[in-house]
Design a protein around this motif. Structure first.
Motif, short mmCIF file in Angstrom:
data_model
loop_
_atom_site.label_atom_id
_atom_site.label_comp_id
_atom_site.label_asym_id
_atom_site.label_seq_id
_atom_site.Cartn_x
_atom_site.Cartn_y
_atom_site.Cartn_z
N PHE A 4 13.23 -11.35 -89.32
CA PHE A 4 15.02 -12.06 -88.34
C PHE A 4 14.10 -12.60 -87.99
O PHE A 4 13.60 -12.12 -87.19
CB PHE A 4 15.45 -10.77 -88.69
N ASP A 5 14.31 -13.94 -88.09
CA ASP A 5 14.05 -15.41 -86.64
C ASP A 5 14.00 -14.18 -85.51
O ASP A 5 13.31 -15.17 -84.79
CB ASP A 5 14.67 -16.23 -86.93
N LYS A 6 15.23 -14.14 -85.15
CA LYS A 6 15.26 -13.76 -83.44
C LYS A 6 14.19 -13.06 -82.92
O LYS A 6 13.82 -12.66 -82.17
CB LYS A 6 16.87 -12.65 -83.38
N VAL A 7 13.72 -11.61 -83.82
CA VAL A 7 13.19 -10.86 -84.10
C VAL A 7 11.63 -11.45 -83.24
O VAL A 7 10.88 -11.14 -82.87
CB VAL A 7 12.81 -9.79 -85.16
N THR A 8 11.60 -12.09 -84.57
CA THR A 8 10.67 -13.26 -84.45
C THR A 8 10.19 -13.75 -83.27
O THR A 8 8.96 -13.26 -82.73
CB THR A 8 9.57 -13.60 -86.03
N LEU A 9 10.89 -14.54 -82.68
CA LEU A 9 10.82 -15.44 -81.56
C LEU A 9 10.81 -14.15 -80.34
O LEU A 9 10.33 -14.87 -79.39
CB LEU A 9 12.32 -15.87 -81.01
N GLU A 10 11.81 -13.24 -80.69
CA GLU A 10 10.99 -12.29 -79.40
C GLU A 10 9.59 -11.82 -80.10
O GLU A 10 9.65 -11.47 -78.46
CB GLU A 10 11.97 -11.31 -79.21
N VAL A 11 9.36 -11.33 -80.34
CA VAL A 11 7.77 -10.89 -80.18
C VAL A 11 6.94 -11.69 -80.29
O VAL A 11 5.87 -11.24 -79.11
CB VAL A 11 7.14 -10.74 -82.28
N GLN A 12 6.84 -13.24 -80.29
CA GLN A 12 6.11 -14.03 -80.03
C GLN A 12 6.22 -14.77 -79.02
O GLN A 12 4.80 -14.55 -77.69
CB GLN A 12 6.46 -15.71 -80.51
N GLU A 13 7.69 -13.78 -78.29
CA GLU A 13 7.42 -13.97 -76.74
C GLU A 13 6.99 -13.90 -75.70
O GLU A 13 6.61 -13.50 -74.99
CB GLU A 13 8.76 -14.27 -76.06
N ARG A 14 7.23 -12.12 -76.45
CA ARG A 14 6.86 -10.91 -75.60
C ARG A 14 5.13 -10.44 -75.95
O ARG A 14 4.36 -10.23 -74.93
CB ARG A 14 7.43 -9.68 -76.15
N MET A 15 4.66 -10.80 -76.61
CA MET A 15 3.48 -11.12 -76.95
C MET A 15 2.06 -12.47 -76.14
O MET A 15 1.68 -11.82 -75.20
CB MET A 15 2.47 -11.18 -78.53
N GLU A 16 3.14 -12.87 -75.70
CA GLU A 16 2.98 -14.60 -75.12
C GLU A 16 2.49 -14.00 -73.26
O GLU A 16 1.77 -13.74 -72.64
CB GLU A 16 3.11 -15.47 -75.37
N GLU A 17 4.06 -13.67 -72.79
CA GLU A 17 4.50 -12.77 -71.39
C GLU A 17 3.12 -11.93 -71.45
O GLU A 17 2.20 -11.90 -70.74
CB GLU A 17 4.86 -12.30 -71.91
N ILE A 18 2.61 -10.60 -72.60
CA ILE A 18 1.67 -9.44 -72.18
C ILE A 18 0.77 -10.55 -71.96
O ILE A 18 -0.32 -9.90 -71.08
CB ILE A 18 2.13 -8.58 -72.77
N SER A 19 -0.15 -10.93 -73.49
CA SER A 19 -1.20 -11.65 -73.18
C SER A 19 -1.82 -12.20 -71.53
O SER A 19 -3.04 -12.28 -71.23
CB SER A 19 -2.09 -12.25 -74.22
N LEU A 20 -0.71 -13.25 -70.92
CA LEU A 20 -1.46 -13.66 -69.89
C LEU A 20 -1.46 -13.15 -68.76
O LEU A 20 -2.33 -12.81 -68.47
CB LEU A 20 -0.11 -14.85 -70.28
N ILE A 21 -0.43 -12.32 -68.72
CA ILE A 21 0.09 -11.15 -67.59
C ILE A 21 -1.56 -10.67 -67.85
O ILE A 21 -2.41 -10.05 -66.15
CB ILE A 21 1.03 -10.35 -67.71
#
Length: 239
Positions: A4-21
């Motif tokens: 689902f587009d909603k899940v895809t977007l959330e995963v992308q945002e969470r991964m980028e956030e975690i990786s940068l942290i």
């Protein structure tokens, strides 16, 4: 992989956030913050008569070694490097397997630093309401090799406890719990981490318990700092 587009977007945002942290927290010069959804894996596992869905987001090297099962090919090609009691030999086996793809000759330490850096997969659980669980696992190959030449953390540590059928070992130890397929190993890790029996053991460490098919209890210890939104495998054992 269709999600689902909603899940895809959330995963992308969470991964980028975690990786940068993590990059800032661990003082790294770089991080893998994005993986194209075409490389993701949508996993569906049944446990206790209930279906669970997960998204596994692998780095290219994790995809090749673990998801595409090149690691067992390394064991087949260089069996003399396994079961020796020294995990540096496993690093040497992987380096030998990859030598034609390397730009130059690496020392064992240099190659180890390369494969432990950003060679990992993030695991996200899809909840029933199509949101992502706040409990997120970063599944590294390993986090370190200690002074006793033993892997610390990551899936390489878990390989000491699970051995696919047809192999004497896929680690530096002798065989332990036999599984039918290589992919069954990370299935057990994921179901253990997302078990309902998940409690804080001590500061920054959480213990999860899950049942294996024959009734053995799998105990996983996961490391998570309060201000870091992701957990790591610390250790695992089978009772």
């Amino acid at each position: 992989m269709a999600v689902f587009d909603k899940v895809t977007l959330e995963v992308q945002e969470r991964m980028e956030e975690i990786s940068l942290i993590l990059m800032r927290h661990e003082n790294k010069d770089f991080c893998l913050a994005k993986v194209h959804p075409n490389s993701w894996r949508l996993l569906s596992y049944s446990n206790n008569h209930k279906e669970y869905r997960f998204i596994l987001v692998p780095s290219p090297a994790f995809e090749r070694l673990i998801i595409q099962r090149e690691y067992p090919k390394i064991v087949d090609r260089f069996p003399e490097y396994f079961g020796t009691g020294n995990d540096w030999n496993i690093i040497r086996a992987i380096k030998e397997y990859d030598k034609n793809h390397l730009l130059r000759e690496y020392s064992d330490r240099e190659f180890f630093d390369y494969i432990r850096g950003e060679t990992m997969a993030y695991v996200f659980k899809i909840e029933d309401d199509e949101t992502i669980s706040n409990r997120i696992l970063r599944l590294d190959l390993c986090r370190n090799i200690n002074s006793g030449n033993v892997f610390q953390g990551g899936i390489f540590h878990v390989f000491k406890h699970f051995t696919p059928e047809g192999y004497n070992t896929i680690s530096s130890n002798n065989k332990e719990f036999i599984v039918e397929t290589f992919s069954e190993i990370y299935r057990h890790i994921i179901l253990n981490f997302y078990s309902e029996d998940f409690i804080k053991e001590k500061e920054n460490c959480y213990e999860a318990k899950s049942l294996l098919r024959d009734g053995h209890i799998l105990r996983g210890i996961y490391y998570k700092e309060d201000d870091i939104p992701v957990s790591f495998i610390n250790s695992m054992r089978i009772d």
